[in-house]
Design an enzyme around this catalytic site. Structure first.
Site, mmCIF file in Angstrom:
data_model
loop_
_atom_site.group_PDB
_atom_site.id
_atom_site.type_symbol
_atom_site.label_atom_id
_atom_site.label_comp_id
_atom_site.label_asym_id
_atom_site.label_seq_id
_atom_site.Cartn_x
_atom_site.Cartn_y
_atom_site.Cartn_z
ATOM 1 N N ASP A 116 -7.283 -6.061 3.862
ATOM 2 C CA ASP A 116 -6.685 -4.725 3.887
ATOM 3 C C ASP A 116 -6.662 -4.162 5.302
ATOM 4 O O ASP A 116 -7.704 -3.783 5.842
ATOM 5 C CB ASP A 116 -7.490 -3.808 2.951
ATOM 6 C CG ASP A 116 -6.800 -2.474 2.731
ATOM 7 O OD1 ASP A 116 -5.662 -2.296 3.203
ATOM 8 O OD2 ASP A 116 -7.415 -1.604 2.086
ATOM 9 N N SER A 122 0.840 -1.202 0.000
ATOM 10 C CA SER A 122 0.000 0.000 0.000
ATOM 11 C C SER A 122 0.871 1.246 0.000
ATOM 12 O O SER A 122 1.603 1.523 0.955
ATOM 13 C CB SER A 122 -0.912 0.025 1.226
ATOM 14 O OG SER A 122 -1.567 1.278 1.269
ATOM 15 N N HIS A 127 -1.241 -1.205 -4.325
ATOM 16 C CA HIS A 127 -2.523 -0.856 -3.707
ATOM 17 C C HIS A 127 -2.518 0.652 -3.447
ATOM 18 O O HIS A 127 -1.629 1.182 -2.780
ATOM 19 C CB HIS A 127 -2.701 -1.634 -2.401
ATOM 20 C CG HIS A 127 -4.036 -1.433 -1.759
ATOM 21 N ND1 HIS A 127 -5.180 -2.095 -2.170
ATOM 22 C CD2 HIS A 127 -4.430 -0.634 -0.736
ATOM 23 C CE1 HIS A 127 -6.205 -1.713 -1.434
ATOM 24 N NE2 HIS A 127 -5.779 -0.821 -0.545
ATOM 25 N N MET A 150 -11.968 5.202 -0.997
ATOM 26 C CA MET A 150 -12.659 5.443 0.268
ATOM 27 C C MET A 150 -13.262 6.834 0.173
ATOM 28 O O MET A 150 -12.814 7.785 0.829
ATOM 29 C CB MET A 150 -11.663 5.323 1.432
ATOM 30 C CG MET A 150 -11.319 3.878 1.748
ATOM 31 S SD MET A 150 -9.819 3.713 2.714
ATOM 32 C CE MET A 150 -8.631 3.740 1.378
ATOM 33 N N MET A 159 -8.622 8.703 -0.377
ATOM 34 C CA MET A 159 -9.482 9.108 0.758
ATOM 35 C C MET A 159 -9.933 10.545 0.573
ATOM 36 O O MET A 159 -9.142 11.399 0.160
ATOM 37 C CB MET A 159 -8.691 9.008 2.063
ATOM 38 C CG MET A 159 -8.121 7.631 2.332
ATOM 39 S SD MET A 159 -7.228 7.622 3.893
ATOM 40 C CE MET A 159 -6.549 5.970 3.863
ATOM 41 N N MET A 203 -12.118 -5.128 4.853
ATOM 42 C CA MET A 203 -11.331 -4.232 5.702
ATOM 43 C C MET A 203 -11.101 -4.911 7.048
ATOM 44 O O MET A 203 -12.053 -5.266 7.746
ATOM 45 C CB MET A 203 -12.073 -2.905 5.925
ATOM 46 C CG MET A 203 -12.225 -2.038 4.693
ATOM 47 S SD MET A 203 -10.703 -1.722 3.773
ATOM 48 C CE MET A 203 -9.636 -1.017 5.034
ATOM 49 N N HIS A 226 -8.287 1.598 -4.399
ATOM 50 C CA HIS A 226 -9.288 1.432 -3.344
ATOM 51 C C HIS A 226 -9.863 2.807 -3.026
ATOM 52 O O HIS A 226 -9.195 3.649 -2.424
ATOM 53 C CB HIS A 226 -8.581 0.816 -2.114
ATOM 54 C CG HIS A 226 -9.437 0.674 -0.900
ATOM 55 N ND1 HIS A 226 -8.902 0.405 0.335
ATOM 56 C CD2 HIS A 226 -10.781 0.748 -0.726
ATOM 57 C CE1 HIS A 226 -9.876 0.328 1.229
ATOM 58 N NE2 HIS A 226 -11.027 0.545 0.612
ATOM 59 N N ASP A 251 -4.667 3.893 -2.097
ATOM 60 C CA ASP A 251 -5.777 4.289 -1.232
ATOM 61 C C ASP A 251 -6.172 5.737 -1.457
ATOM 62 O O ASP A 251 -5.407 6.646 -1.138
ATOM 63 C CB ASP A 251 -5.362 4.120 0.234
ATOM 64 C CG ASP A 251 -5.245 2.669 0.638
ATOM 65 O OD1 ASP A 251 -6.225 1.925 0.442
ATOM 66 O OD2 ASP A 251 -4.173 2.272 1.150
HETATM 67 C C1 DX5 Z 1 -6.588 1.769 5.313
HETATM 68 C C2 DX5 Z 1 -6.120 1.495 3.911
HETATM 69 C C3 DX5 Z 1 -5.067 0.471 3.832
HETATM 70 C C4 DX5 Z 1 -3.784 0.831 4.512
HETATM 71 C C5 DX5 Z 1 -3.251 -0.425 5.119
HETATM 72 O O1 DX5 Z 1 -7.629 2.653 5.273
HETATM 73 O O2 DX5 Z 1 -7.207 1.054 3.095
HETATM 74 O O3 DX5 Z 1 -4.814 0.057 2.495
HETATM 75 O O4 DX5 Z 1 -2.819 1.385 3.673
HETATM 76 O O5 DX5 Z 1 -2.159 -0.089 5.862
HETATM 77 P P1 DX5 Z 1 -1.444 -1.063 6.888
HETATM 78 O O6 DX5 Z 1 -0.993 -2.259 6.102
HETATM 79 O O7 DX5 Z 1 -0.333 -0.226 7.401
HETATM 80 O O8 DX5 Z 1 -2.483 -1.418 7.932
HETATM 81 ZN ZN ZN Z 2 -6.763 0.076 1.077
#
Ligand code: DX5
Ligand code: ZN
Length: 215
Positions: free
Chosen positions: A174, A7, A32, A67, A36, A136, A65, A34
């Site tokens: 994740d 990630s 990956h 969010m 947000m 999640m 991903h 993310d």
């Molecule tokens: C959390 C993200 C994850 C995050 C995971 O909201 O969707 O993808 O990067 O991070 P780690 O592996 O550090 O928990």
């Molecule tokens: Zn993620």
């Protein structure tokens, strides 16, 4: 052997190109990414221009991903930015079936993410449409959180649902994946492990990815 998806949320953004090359040169399978929005989750990360830039250098699948609220508004934009997999949250998508069809029509693999409190049975009538389910294993919004143990039961429930239906969906986990718990997560039925903190804060990220890959 699971697919490994580092990630980028935990990468060094000042040296993003270096971290992208590290993943390119590692045993990892996917990037990956993310996204947000500060509304669906209480944090803001990065968006379209950063993903386009990563895509110019990345040699592996871009697993995006979202969010964000109203993800359906941005499907075309993420396809244009180079996303290969596009995952939206079930909790954020009122007309999920339509959103999934739009993602596939744009030539991407379609994923649905579910928060820790969301029951697996809510996927019953959409599972056959999905390429990926992202479970999640932390509350989304931040890297470096602790794995929620209840997720193991959800992996087994989802594995059963996929087995009973005409679905080829991959199960992606994740949040909070470490070298200590990854084996148990794979044994429960996971296909893809996302790892942020475990990879990017390791003394040797390439060796850590290789260790996850060998489990
Ligand atoms: C959390 C993200 C994850 C995050 C995971 O909201 O969707 O993808 O990067 O991070 P780690 O592996 O550090 O928990
Ligand atoms: Zn993620």
């Amino acid at each position: 052997m699971a697919l490994i998806a580092p990630s980028i949320l935990s990468a060094d953004f000042l040296q993003l190109g270096k971290d992208v090359d590290m993943v390119n040169n590692s045993a990892a399978d996917w990037f990956h990414l993310d996204v947000m929005d500060g509304r669906f989750v209480p944090n803001i990360s990065f968006g379209l221009p950063v993903i386009s830039a990563i895509g110019r250098q990345a040699k592996k699948t871009l697993d995006v991903h979202l969010m964000i609220v109203e993800p359906e508004k941005y499907v075309q934009a993420f396809a244009a930015a180079g996303a290969h997999n596009l995952t939206v949250h079930i909790e954020a998508s009122t007309h999920l079936h339509r959103t999934i069809q739009t993602i596939k029509a744009e030539g991407m693999k379609a994923g649905v993410a579910v928060n820790p409190h969301t029951p697996i049975h809510l996927l019953n009538d959409i599972i056959e449409e999905l390429d990926l389910v992202c479970l999640m294993s932390v509350n989304p919004g931040f890297g470096g959180q602790q794995f929620i143990p209840q997720t193991l039961k959800k992996i087994q429930q989802l594995r059963q649902l996929i087995g009973e239906s005409n679905s080829n969906a991959l199960i992606e986990i994740d949040g909070g994946v470490t070298l200590n718990n990854a084996k148990t997560i794979i044994e429960a039925g996971a296909d893809v492990l996302v790892a942020g903190n475990t990879v990017f804060n390791a003394a040797d990220p390439i060796a850590t990815i290789a260790a996850l890959k060998q489990l």
